[in-house]
Every structure is written in C-alpha cells, then in structure tokens.
Scaffold this active site. Structure first.
Site, PDB file in Angstrom:
ATOM      1  N   SER A  41     -45.391  52.574 -51.967  1.00 36.76           N
ATOM      2  CA  SER A  41     -44.867  51.476 -52.778  1.00 36.76           C
ATOM      3  C   SER A  41     -45.754  50.246 -52.690  1.00 36.76           C
ATOM      4  O   SER A  41     -45.590  49.335 -53.499  1.00 36.76           O
ATOM      5  CB  SER A  41     -43.440  51.107 -52.401  1.00 36.76           C
ATOM      6  OG  SER A  41     -43.050  51.633 -51.194  1.00 36.76           O
TER       7      SER A  41
ATOM      8  N   HIS B  42     -45.586  56.439 -58.407  1.00 38.64           N
ATOM      9  CA  HIS B  42     -44.595  55.640 -57.685  1.00 38.64           C
ATOM     10  C   HIS B  42     -43.214  55.818 -58.315  1.00 38.64           C
ATOM     11  O   HIS B  42     -42.923  55.260 -59.377  1.00 38.64           O
ATOM     12  CB  HIS B  42     -45.029  54.165 -57.699  1.00 38.64           C
ATOM     13  CG  HIS B  42     -44.113  53.267 -56.934  1.00 38.64           C
ATOM     14  ND1 HIS B  42     -43.854  51.969 -57.299  1.00 38.64           N
ATOM     15  CD2 HIS B  42     -43.387  53.487 -55.814  1.00 38.64           C
ATOM     16  CE1 HIS B  42     -43.004  51.433 -56.434  1.00 38.64           C
ATOM     17  NE2 HIS B  42     -42.698  52.334 -55.532  1.00 38.64           N
TER      18      HIS B  42
ATOM     19  N   GLU C   7     -44.006  54.515 -62.064  1.00 35.19           N
ATOM     20  CA  GLU C   7     -45.242  53.730 -62.194  1.00 35.19           C
ATOM     21  C   GLU C   7     -46.390  54.680 -61.868  1.00 35.19           C
ATOM     22  O   GLU C   7     -46.457  55.204 -60.750  1.00 35.19           O
ATOM     23  CB  GLU C   7     -45.256  52.568 -61.189  1.00 35.19           C
ATOM     24  CG  GLU C   7     -44.541  51.313 -61.645  1.00 35.19           C
ATOM     25  CD  GLU C   7     -44.666  50.151 -60.647  1.00 35.19           C
ATOM     26  OE1 GLU C   7     -44.515  49.004 -61.065  1.00 35.19           O
ATOM     27  OE2 GLU C   7     -44.894  50.380 -59.449  1.00 35.19           O
TER      28      GLU C   7
ATOM     29  N   ASN D 143     -42.694  45.876 -57.608  1.00 32.36           N
ATOM     30  CA  ASN D 143     -42.402  45.293 -56.295  1.00 32.36           C
ATOM     31  C   ASN D 143     -43.137  43.975 -56.072  1.00 32.36           C
ATOM     32  O   ASN D 143     -42.659  43.100 -55.358  1.00 32.36           O
ATOM     33  CB  ASN D 143     -42.754  46.288 -55.179  1.00 32.36           C
ATOM     34  CG  ASN D 143     -41.728  47.408 -55.102  1.00 32.36           C
ATOM     35  OD1 ASN D 143     -40.630  47.281 -55.642  1.00 32.36           O
ATOM     36  ND2 ASN D 143     -42.067  48.506 -54.456  1.00 32.36           N
TER      37      ASN D 143
HETATM   38  P1  NAI Z   1     -38.389  58.388 -45.211  1.00 35.29           P
HETATM   39  O1  NAI Z   1     -38.600  57.833 -43.872  1.00 35.29           O
HETATM   40  O2  NAI Z   1     -37.006  58.602 -45.711  1.00 35.29           O
HETATM   41  O3  NAI Z   1     -39.130  59.794 -45.323  1.00 35.29           O
HETATM   42  C1  NAI Z   1     -40.441  60.027 -44.870  1.00 35.29           C
HETATM   43  C2  NAI Z   1     -40.516  61.482 -44.478  1.00 35.29           C
HETATM   44  O4  NAI Z   1     -41.877  61.814 -44.251  1.00 35.29           O
HETATM   45  C3  NAI Z   1     -39.763  61.783 -43.175  1.00 35.29           C
HETATM   46  O5  NAI Z   1     -38.866  62.848 -43.420  1.00 35.29           O
HETATM   47  C4  NAI Z   1     -40.854  62.196 -42.199  1.00 35.29           C
HETATM   48  O6  NAI Z   1     -40.460  63.204 -41.307  1.00 35.29           O
HETATM   49  C5  NAI Z   1     -41.928  62.698 -43.129  1.00 35.29           C
HETATM   50  N1  NAI Z   1     -43.268  62.600 -42.589  1.00 35.29           N
HETATM   51  C6  NAI Z   1     -43.810  61.586 -41.869  1.00 35.29           C
HETATM   52  N2  NAI Z   1     -45.096  61.863 -41.586  1.00 35.29           N
HETATM   53  C7  NAI Z   1     -45.368  63.070 -42.119  1.00 35.29           C
HETATM   54  C8  NAI Z   1     -46.518  63.886 -42.178  1.00 35.29           C
HETATM   55  N3  NAI Z   1     -47.645  63.515 -41.584  1.00 35.29           N
HETATM   56  N4  NAI Z   1     -46.427  65.075 -42.803  1.00 35.29           N
HETATM   57  C9  NAI Z   1     -45.282  65.468 -43.378  1.00 35.29           C
HETATM   58  N5  NAI Z   1     -44.148  64.723 -43.390  1.00 35.29           N
HETATM   59  C10 NAI Z   1     -44.208  63.548 -42.747  1.00 35.29           C
HETATM   60  O7  NAI Z   1     -39.231  57.466 -46.198  1.00 35.29           O
HETATM   61  P2  NAI Z   1     -39.026  57.274 -47.745  1.00 35.29           P
HETATM   62  O8  NAI Z   1     -38.105  56.155 -47.998  1.00 35.29           O
HETATM   63  O9  NAI Z   1     -38.789  58.585 -48.366  1.00 35.29           O
HETATM   64  O10 NAI Z   1     -40.470  56.727 -48.171  1.00 35.29           O
HETATM   65  C11 NAI Z   1     -41.556  57.608 -48.319  1.00 35.29           C
HETATM   66  C12 NAI Z   1     -42.625  56.918 -49.120  1.00 35.29           C
HETATM   67  O11 NAI Z   1     -42.091  56.557 -50.382  1.00 35.29           O
HETATM   68  C13 NAI Z   1     -43.154  55.628 -48.516  1.00 35.29           C
HETATM   69  O12 NAI Z   1     -44.522  55.536 -48.807  1.00 35.29           O
HETATM   70  C14 NAI Z   1     -42.372  54.556 -49.225  1.00 35.29           C
HETATM   71  O13 NAI Z   1     -43.038  53.325 -49.281  1.00 35.29           O
HETATM   72  C15 NAI Z   1     -42.287  55.167 -50.609  1.00 35.29           C
HETATM   73  N6  NAI Z   1     -41.189  54.677 -51.425  1.00 35.29           N
HETATM   74  C16 NAI Z   1     -39.955  54.476 -50.900  1.00 35.29           C
HETATM   75  C17 NAI Z   1     -38.921  54.034 -51.701  1.00 35.29           C
HETATM   76  C18 NAI Z   1     -37.539  53.851 -51.141  1.00 35.29           C
HETATM   77  O14 NAI Z   1     -36.731  53.181 -51.794  1.00 35.29           O
HETATM   78  N7  NAI Z   1     -37.220  54.427 -49.997  1.00 35.29           N
HETATM   79  C19 NAI Z   1     -39.136  53.745 -53.132  1.00 35.29           C
HETATM   80  C20 NAI Z   1     -40.460  54.071 -53.602  1.00 35.29           C
HETATM   81  C21 NAI Z   1     -41.444  54.481 -52.766  1.00 35.29           C
END
Ligand code: NAI
Ligand code: 3HC
Length: 710
Positions: free
Chosen positions: A415, A436, A448, A486
C-alpha cells in the site's frame, strides 16, 4: 424489398408493406440528435406512405439502445427532443412494433414503451438506469412503464436503476422468443398476424394505472425501504414522485409532471457529478501507456503470496472468475487459517442466499494452498501480499525471480512501499507491477494498478484488462508513498485529528463528514481499522512529521494507552462488548484538552464548515500535486479512486469534481487563509500546490486539463 434509404445512423427499409427502421449508431445506439432526427423523419415518411401498413423499430447492434446521448446533456440537446419523437410514435395511426434484438436502457427502453407492441428474446435485459446519472427517465418512462408492468415493479426499476430480465416483466412484451436468431422470422409472423387481424395502434395512454387495494401504501413503504441507500441523493425521491404522478394524472399531464421533475434533477450539481462519474469510470481504461495493438499476456493461473487479510480476499477474486489460484504461506498453520477464513466468507455469502452450496465448493476447489515455492513455478501472475516491510518483500521477490517462469507477471499489493525498490531485487523489473487491492479485497471494486519505472507496457495492459475479468475497476497510477488514494487520505486524517486537538469532538467531525456523504466519519473508520496501524506507520516515518507532530499527539496517546479502537473496546470512542456502535467518551476530550494545553493550543468552537474545508481542501490540494507530478494521468482517475476506494459520495462526483463544482478559487483562497490563521500548522500543511494556484487564478477546472466527459 420495395425501397431503401439510409441516414448514416438509422436506415429505413420497406419490406412487404412494413417499414423497418434500424438504428446503427455504435457503440451503444445512443439517441443523439442524428438518431432522433432520423427516427422522427422516417416515422413521418412511413405514416405518409400509403404502401406502409406497419412500422418496426429495431437495431443493427448487439444492443437495442443505451438511451439518450449522455454527452449531449453537457453540450446541449437540439430538437427534435426525445419526448416529442416518442409522442409521434405513440400517436402514430399505424401500428409501431419495437423489436429488441438486444438490451434497452433509459431512453432506449422509453422508445420501446412508446411503441404499440414489443417483441424480444429470452435472457434479454431492459432497465431505466437514469437515477444513476442523478436524473429520472424523462421520455415517458415514469408514466408508461407503470401502465404496462404495474406500479410496484416500475417503481423498483426506476428507483433502483437496475436492469431486469425481460421474462420478469409481465405485460411489457407481446412476444418473447426462445432464441435471438429466430427474432426476424417471429417478427414477420407477428406483424403479418397483427395486420391480418386488423389490430391497429395500441398506445399505452389508454391504460389505467391501478394500485391494488392492498398496496395503497406502496409509495410510503418504498420510501422507507430505500432510506438508507438513498441517503443524500436527490434523484430517487424525484423518481418516486414521478411514478406517483402516473397514478394520479392522465398520461399527457403525467408527462408534463415528469418533464418538470426531470429538469429539476438535471439542474443539480448531483446530476453533473453523477454524469461526470459515468464518463470518469469509463475513461479510467483509456490510458496512453500502451497501444491498441499491444499484446496482453495470457493469465490462466495465478499465485498469491501471503494468506492474510488481503491475500485471502485477492485469491477469492480469481476463484470467483474461474481462474485457478495457488495460495502460498510461510507455515502450514497460517495457510490453514487463511483457507479457513476464505471458506467462512463463502459460507456467509451462501447463508445470505447469494451463493449455492455447490458454488462454494466449486470456488474453494479453485484455490490450492501450499508452503512450497516449487508449486508456483508455472503461475502466469504472482501477487505478493505479505507484511508491509521492504526487506521481507524484497526477499519474496528475489525468490520469485529465481523460481517463476519467464514472462510471469510479478505484482505486489503493497500500500505504500516503493515498487521500483522492490523491482530491483529481481532481474526482470519489466515484469514487476503494483496491483493495489482495497480491503475487503473480494468486495471492493477498486484496483490501483501501479506502474513502476521499468514496467513493460504489455504488463500494464494485462493488469488493466485482467481487472475487468475479476470485476474490478482499474485505475493506472504511478509510484509515490501511498500512491493516489492513501497519499490523499493522509491530509484528511491529519486534519480530523488536529481538529480534535483544537476543540471539535470526534462525534461532531464524524457527523459532518457522514452528512457530507461518506459512509462513516474518520474516527469511526479509524477505530474500525485499528488505530495501531497508523501509529506504526508514523513511527516509521518520524522524519516526515517531525516539523509539526501536533496533529497526531491525541491518536498516539490513545494507542499508547491501549485504546487501539473497536478491537480493544476503546479508541476515539468506546464500545460495549459485542456491539460496534460507537459511544462518545468524555475521556477522549480530556486527553485532547490536556494535549492541546501542553502544546499551547487554545481550544475553541469549530464550525461544521471549517471541518469540511480543513478535511477536504488539503486532500484536494494533494490531488493537485499528484496531477502535477503525473502520478495520476487525469483528475477523473482520482475521482474514480475516491468513489470506489474510499466511499466518497458519487453524487459529488469525487473530490476533484467536487472541487471543480465549488470553484478552485474558493479552495485556493481558503488554503491561503488557513496558512495564516492556523499558525505553524497552517504554514506547514496549507501551502497550495502550484497547479491549484494556476488553475484558480485562471478560473479553470481540474477537468479542463484532460476533459473526459465528451
Ligand atoms: P496480514 O498480516 O493480514 O497478512 C500477511 C500474511 O503474509 C500473513 O498471513 C503472513 O503469514 C504472510 N507472510 C509474511 N511473510 C511471508 C513470506 N515471506 N512468505 C509468505 N507469506 C508470508 O497483512 P495484510 O493486511 O493482508 O497486508 C498484506 C499486504 O497488503 C501489505 O503489503 C499491506 O500493506 C497491503 N494492503 C493491506 C490492506 C489492508 O487493509 N489490510 C489494504 C491494501 C493493501
Ligand atoms: N450516451 C453516450 N455515450 C454512451 C452511452 C450513452 N447513453 N452509453 C455508453 N456510452 C459510451 C461510453 O462512454 C463508452 O465510451 P468509450 O468507449 O469512449 O469509453 C462506450 O459508449 C461504451 O460503453 P461501455 O464501455 O459502458 O459499454 P458496455 O458494453 O460495457 O455497456 C451499456 C453498455 C450497458 C449501454 C453501458 O454503456 C451503459 O450503462 N450506458 C448508459 C445507460 C444509461 O444510463 N442510459 C440512460 C441514459 S439517460 C436517458 O436515457 C435519459 C432519458 O430518460 C431521457
């Protein structure tokens, strides 16, 4: 065939005493000036021609008609006007038959309603979507449809704007054939029978509009039922009043009432905003970064890295579109948790009756979990959604570079992070792009698409086209912190927090922005998302806020006290166990007061107007900077991002359209005033962008930079 003449967009062909008028005005048979003129003159000719006994109106395109030419609403409409053309049709002395060889919307359906008979095929759809343009059907739709299908159905179609399958509209069609291919022969047969039986014109003006006895309250019930969805919109109530008029007045008077309600809608900023948004959404796919001939890469299999909040939702989009997905996690436990959450989501949808049990299984079977990179080597597209940390993302992309097949697209869902830096960890930066998604990723329409410096044009085109397959609206943007959405939301949240410090309450600020049209205010939103997220981002970016940290002191204090929002039962509001309803908390006001005193800020009464200006003008100013820097190609793209990604009310058209509507000079002057009235805070955060200044001084608009509404 007796004779044939053509006026480019509509042709008349007389066959065995039947004049066949065929609309041919690509792409959607919009009923612009030429079509209206052609229709009118061909009808008059056919009526004057003794050799013609009946008239058929049909289309050469896949659509019957997409309705009035929306672009003309801005440039002006020349006579003959559609209602007049339809009056000529309805009062024709020879039977007029509409043959809907495809969908008919808005004025297109109104043409059919004015005809005396209607024929179509099973599976076709018709609708009156004018309400989505901030107006109502203005060519008789609100008066004729209730006469043909009854008040309840007409009301629903006109106020919701949703298309309906033709089979569901009893009374509208005289003939519905099984197969579109048999439409021509069925029409010939139908018309021959009509003429042999001497059945003449059958205008619907003669039909009464009756409300069944047990449905007397239909209008009040309907109003109550749509209260929530229609909040803030002007047109839905006007639609209801127009349909109500059909039950009280003879057709001619009802049409006059409809015309007057139509004009009252058309004059509103809402109509301008919604019509702007119609074109903005379509213009988002007109980009200069690839050509018509640029090939797209085939996407038959997708891998998603990370099965957390975003990864799971992203995977669902592809499964929903029938594209197989492999979901990769670090550990089996996290993988099972992610898969379990996906199943839970599908089952919740099934419980609401929106998905069958078989479909749940079908979609689940399209998603395979793994913890091995060896399982994703044949993916055509990989979308990374792991933790928001550069080092982790770079490690993931280094591995993807090693294992993925040549030509695979490597996308990140980051993000905020610099996609150029992420791309550098691969030997194929041309294949790296940002995709995104917004949370919840399986629900939110916005995507995006972020092009990095070296992203290849076919990769950009593939991502933009893929969005359509998964039912998203894609907007192409460039790399910067937070991209478009954002980045612009930062000043909005900053001012909301600073206003709290200056004496406004979370409740007041939230109410003002809710009444503006957002689904919720910034404090309710912050509590829902979790105040800790912003806190950690700020911790990482101390250098950016060091010169004026005043705006985040209250939010920081709340997090440091363990008040991280809904999940902890306390944030900017407090919450009762198991209840998401925010309750005002005087403790928060005390914290704000103490922090204000410590910073030497005297709290004061803040007007609602100041809240709007303080939260929205810097957001718009940031949008201007984004245009200046070329991060977004056009202001309408920003509007699409804000309406679909952030709940900006569509009846205001998006922040840039809103700014154009109220006048950029007003925004510029207010920014300059706040620069002086808000001390250090004003000097730091209320500096108008060069573009805003230039446009304000020349009396121009953002839209004038790249007009999208034709
Ligand atoms: P989250 O913490 O819910 O999920 C991340 C997942 O990635 C976890 O299940 C973790 O175990 C896994 N993970 C971590 N390192 C890993 C690796 N090396 N290999 C495989 N899996 C791995 O985080 P979330 O919220 O899903 O965010 C993920 C991405 O999406 C981030 O870059 C965040 O900035 C972006 N994002 C998040 C939004 C939100 O509202 N939560 C909206 C838009 C983008
Ligand atoms: N007027 C002018 N342009 C129109 C148009 C219309 N009614 N409908 C579509 N277009 C344009 C689009 O802007 C687009 O242009 P672009 O290629 O330059 O971007 C092009 O036609 C193709 O449109 P879509 O990409 O939307 O094509 P789809 O095939 O996906 O969808 C459609 C076709 C369902 C007809 C969809 O375009 C649509 O919903 N159109 C608007 C329907 C509508 O709202 N009709 C009511 C008009 S108001 C009216 O009739 C008033 C009357 O009551 C007096």
């Amino acid at each position: 065939m007796d004779s044939k003449q053509t006026v480019s967009v509509i042709s008349a062909d007389i066959q065995h005493g039947v004049a066949i008028l065929t609309m041919d005005n690509p792409p959607v048979n919009a009923l612009g000036f030429q079509v209206r003129k052609g229709l009118q003159s061909h009808i008059v000719d056919a009526l004057e021609n003794d050799g013609v006994r009946a008239i058929v109106i049909t289309s050469r395109l896949a659509l019957f008609s997409g309705g009035a030419d929306i672009a003309e609403f801005k440039t002006g409409t020349e006579a003959p006007m559609l209602p007049d053309v339809l009056q000529t049709i309805e009062s024709a002395s020879k039977p007029v038959i509409a043959v809907l060889s495809g969908a008919a919307f808005g004025g297109g359906l109104e043409v059919a309603l004015a005809c005396h008979y209607r024929i179509t095929f099973k599976g076709n759809k018709v609708g009156l979507p004018e309400v989505n343009l901030g107006i109502l059907p203005g060519a008789g739709g609100t008066q004729r449809l209730p006469r043909l299908v009854g008040v309840t159905k007409a009301l629903d179609m006109i106020v919701s704007g949703k298309p309906k399958p033709v089979e569901s509209l009893n009374g509208l069609f005289d003939l519905i054939v099984d197969d579109p291919a048999s439409l021509d022969s069925a029409t010939q047969h139908f018309v021959a029978e009509l003429l042999s039986e001497n059945r003449g014109p059958r205008p619907c003006s003669s039909l009464p509009v009756s409300i069944p006895h047990d449905e007397k309250e239909v209008f009040e019930t309907y109003r109550a039922g749509i209260k929530k969805q229609a909040r803030g919109f002007f047109a839905p109530e006007m639609c209801i009043q127009a349909v109500e008029a059909s039950t009280l007045l003879p057709l001619s008077e009802g049409l006059q009432k409809e015309a007057s309600l139509f004009m009252s809608c058309m004059k509103t900023p809402q109509a301008r905003a919604q019509q702007h948004f119609f074109f903005a959404e379509r213009a988002a796919s007109h980009v200069n970064d690839y050509a018509k001939e640029t090939p797209i890469r085939e996407i038959k299999k997708v891998a998603v890295i990370g099965a957390g909040t975003m990864g799971g939702g992203i995977a669902m989009n592809f499964a929903n579109a029938g594209i197989p997905v492999i979901l990769l996690e670090l550990k089996d436990e996290a993988l099972q948790k992610g898969l379990g959450k996906i199943r839970e989501n599908y089952e919740a949808t099934a419980r609401k009756g929106r998905l069958s049990a078989e479909d749940v299984e079908l979609r689940m079977s399209a998603i395979h979990g793994t913890t091995e990179y060896a399982d994703i080597t044949d993916a055509d597209l990989v979308i990374e959604a792991v933790f928001e940390q550069m080092a982790i993302k770079q490690q993931v992309f280094k591995t993807l570079d090693e294992v993925c097949k040549p030509g695979a697209i490597l996308a990140t869902n980051t993000s905020t992070l610099d996609i150029n830096e992420i791309a550098k960890s691969t030997n194929r930066p041309q294949d790296v792009i940002g995709m995104h998604f917004f949370s919840p990723a399986n629900v939110m329409k916005l995507l995006e698409v972020v092009k990095a410096d070296k992203t290849a044009s076919d990769v950009i085109k593939t991502a933009m086209m893929l969005a359509k397959r998964i039912n998203k609206v894609a907007v192409l943007v460039g790399v910067c912190f937070g991209f478009v959405g954002n980045r612009m939301i930062e000043p909005y949240s900053r001012e909301a927090n600073r206003l709290l410090l200056e004496g406004a309450t979370p409740e007041q600020i939230d109410k003002v922005l809710y009444d503006f049209g957002f689904p919720m205010g910034p404090f309710t939103m912050g509590d829902m998302a979790g105040l800790d997220i912003g806190y950690y981002v700020r911790q990482e970016r101390q250098e950016d806020i060091a010169h004026d940290p005043s705006y985040c002191v209250v939010a920081d204090k709340l997090v440091e006290m363990g008040r991280v929002g809904l999940k902890s039962g306390r944030g900017a509001y407090r919450y009762e166990e198991g209840n998401r309803q925010p309750i005002n908390d005087p403790d928060v006001l005390t914290i704000a007061k103490e922090q204000a005193e410590a910073l030497g800020i005297r709290q004061r009464t803040i007007s609602d107007q100041e809240i709007i200006e303080r939260c929205l003008f810097p957001l718009i100013n940031e949008g201007a900077k984004i245009l200046e820097e070329g991060i977004a190609a056009k202001s309408s793209d920003i509007d699409v991002i804000y309406v679909y990604g952030y709940g900006f009310p569509v009846y205001r058209g998006g922040p840039m359209q809103y700014a154009d509507e109220i006048g950029l000079d007003k925004i510029y002057n207010a920014m300059v005033d706040y620069q002086t009235t808000l001390g250090e805070h004003g000097k730091t955060w209320f500096v108008p962008s060069t573009l805003l200044k230039k446009l304000a001084e020349s009396g121009a608009t953002f839209a004038s930079l790249t007009p999208t509404s034709k």
